[in-house]
Design an enzyme around this catalytic site. Structure first.
Site, PDB file in Angstrom:
ATOM      1  N   LYS A  53      43.117 -14.391  35.130  1.00 21.57           N
ATOM      2  CA  LYS A  53      42.398 -14.812  33.913  1.00 21.57           C
ATOM      3  C   LYS A  53      43.294 -15.696  33.051  1.00 21.57           C
ATOM      4  CE  LYS A  53      39.359 -10.906  34.311  1.00 21.57           C
ATOM      5  NZ  LYS A  53      39.063  -9.502  34.077  1.00 21.57           N
ATOM      6  N   GLN A  97      40.553  -4.968  30.176  1.00 18.81           N
ATOM      7  CA  GLN A  97      40.493  -4.876  31.633  1.00 18.81           C
ATOM      8  C   GLN A  97      40.152  -3.446  32.057  1.00 18.81           C
ATOM      9  OE1 GLN A  97      40.837  -7.535  33.842  1.00 18.81           O
ATOM     10  NE2 GLN A  97      40.134  -6.022  35.311  1.00 18.81           N
ATOM     11  N   ASP A 120      32.815 -10.356  28.277  1.00 24.43           N
ATOM     12  CA  ASP A 120      32.415  -9.723  29.542  1.00 24.43           C
ATOM     13  C   ASP A 120      30.905  -9.491  29.601  1.00 24.43           C
ATOM     14  OD1 ASP A 120      34.301  -9.319  31.513  1.00 24.43           O
ATOM     15  OD2 ASP A 120      35.136  -7.505  30.602  1.00 24.43           O
TER      16      ASP A 120
END
Ligand code: NAP
Length: 285
Positions: A53, A97, A120
């Site tokens: 990322k 995460q 997300d």
């Protein structure tokens, strides 16, 4: 022989387009988008995703900050970090995460992220808006799958689609996006009776289970389009592999995504897109 849907190539060209766009932002808005990724613990899979990322952010020109915390961090401390980031006007996107250590309630953490900064697309408000067909941040993997199908010129409307897997991250949201594209969607899972019979009806088969090479050639209709979301280690070769037995199914399918190089790169690409969208929504308010 089937058409191999190359997610790596598509992600690269989309990232180049985004980079050209982001390069104009400092002049237009005074700064570039800022994504903050929180990594708890040192799970090798998570470390590798977070590194990917950061690399993609650099390619696109997005500012990336990775906050690393010990696996022993308390839920309260993590929620405190998120509250500070929510209040920080220089932060456009926040990503925690997953998975988190067991003593931390992931649902609580996801709900604590401001829906406007939830890159997300996992926040309950974004999930609700997806199902209500209202503007929202879409989850990255399902969004990437739709982009892949469209780039491969796969007709979705009216097709029989079978999705194996019903997770909040992949199976459920991709089913809804396919329904929005006017497919007739069947969602299969571990309690589905005679799975092969169900999957053989699919014009488009999306597999998100997490079991190496679970889907075999006899489960796939001749000419079907197969999207393999799985990321697994082949128990024999120890190499990365999907949920689909690629070698056996590739000659039978009309189009198929490889692992690696299919859905995975599109997920990160869509994360970049979501970060830019969150930034622009704020700047253009
Ligand atoms: P998950 O939360 O573990 O969900 C797995 C789903 O598969 C569940 O709905 C489960 O059914 C179903 N399932 C398990 N065994 C089955 C069986 N024998 N027959 C039929 N269905 C079965 O996993 P996930 O988060 O959706 O991820 C799935 C895979 O995609 C994993 O390999 C993950 O690493 C990968 N992934 C890849 C990306 C990417 O960017 N490439 C992104 C996310 C995930 P039940 O609901 O009945 O238990």
């Amino acid at each position: 022989m089937s058409y191999i849907i190359n997610g790596k190539e598509l992600a690269l060209s989309l990232k180049q387009e985004m980079a050209a766009n982001v390069a104009t932002f400092t002049e237009k808005y005074g700064r570039v988008p800022h994504l903050v990724v929180i990594l708890v613990g040192e799970d090798p899979g998570s470390v590798s995703y977070v590194t990917g990322k950061a690399k993609a952010s650099e390619e696109v020109g997005i500012k990336n900050t990775t906050i690393r915390k010990e696996a022993t961090i308390s839920e309260e401390e993590l929620l405190g970090i998120i509250a500070d980031l929510n209040a920080d006007d220089s932060v456009d996107g926040i990503l925690v995460q997953l998975p988190l250590p067991k003593h931390i309630d992931s649902d609580k953490v996801i709900a604590a992220i401001s829906a406007e900064k939830d890159v997300d697309g996992f926040h309950p408000m974004n999930v609700a808006n997806l199902w209500l067909k209202q503007p929202c941040t879409l989850p990255c993997t399902p969004k990437g799958i739709i982009k892949l199908l469209k780039r491969a010129n796969v007709e979705i409307a009216g097709k029989d689609v079978v999705v194996i897997g019903r997770s909040n991250i992949v199976g459920l949201p991709v089913s809804k996006l396919l329904l929005n594209e006017n497919a007739t969607v069947t969602i299969a899972h571990s309690r589905t009776k005679d799975l092969a019979e169900v999957t053989r009806r699919a014009d488009i088969l999306v597999v998100a289970i997490g079991r190496p090479k679970f889907v075999t050639a006899d489960m796939v209709k001749e000419g079907a389009v197969v999207i393999d979301v799985g990321v697994n280690r082949d128990p024999e070769t120890k190499k990365l592999c999907g949920d689909v037995d690629f070698a056996a199914i590739e000659p039978k399918a009309s189009a198929i995504t490889p692992v690696p190089g299919g859905v995975g790169p599109m997920t990160i690409c869509c994360l970049m897109e979501n970060t830019i969208e969150c930034f622009l929504r704020k700047m253009e308010k």
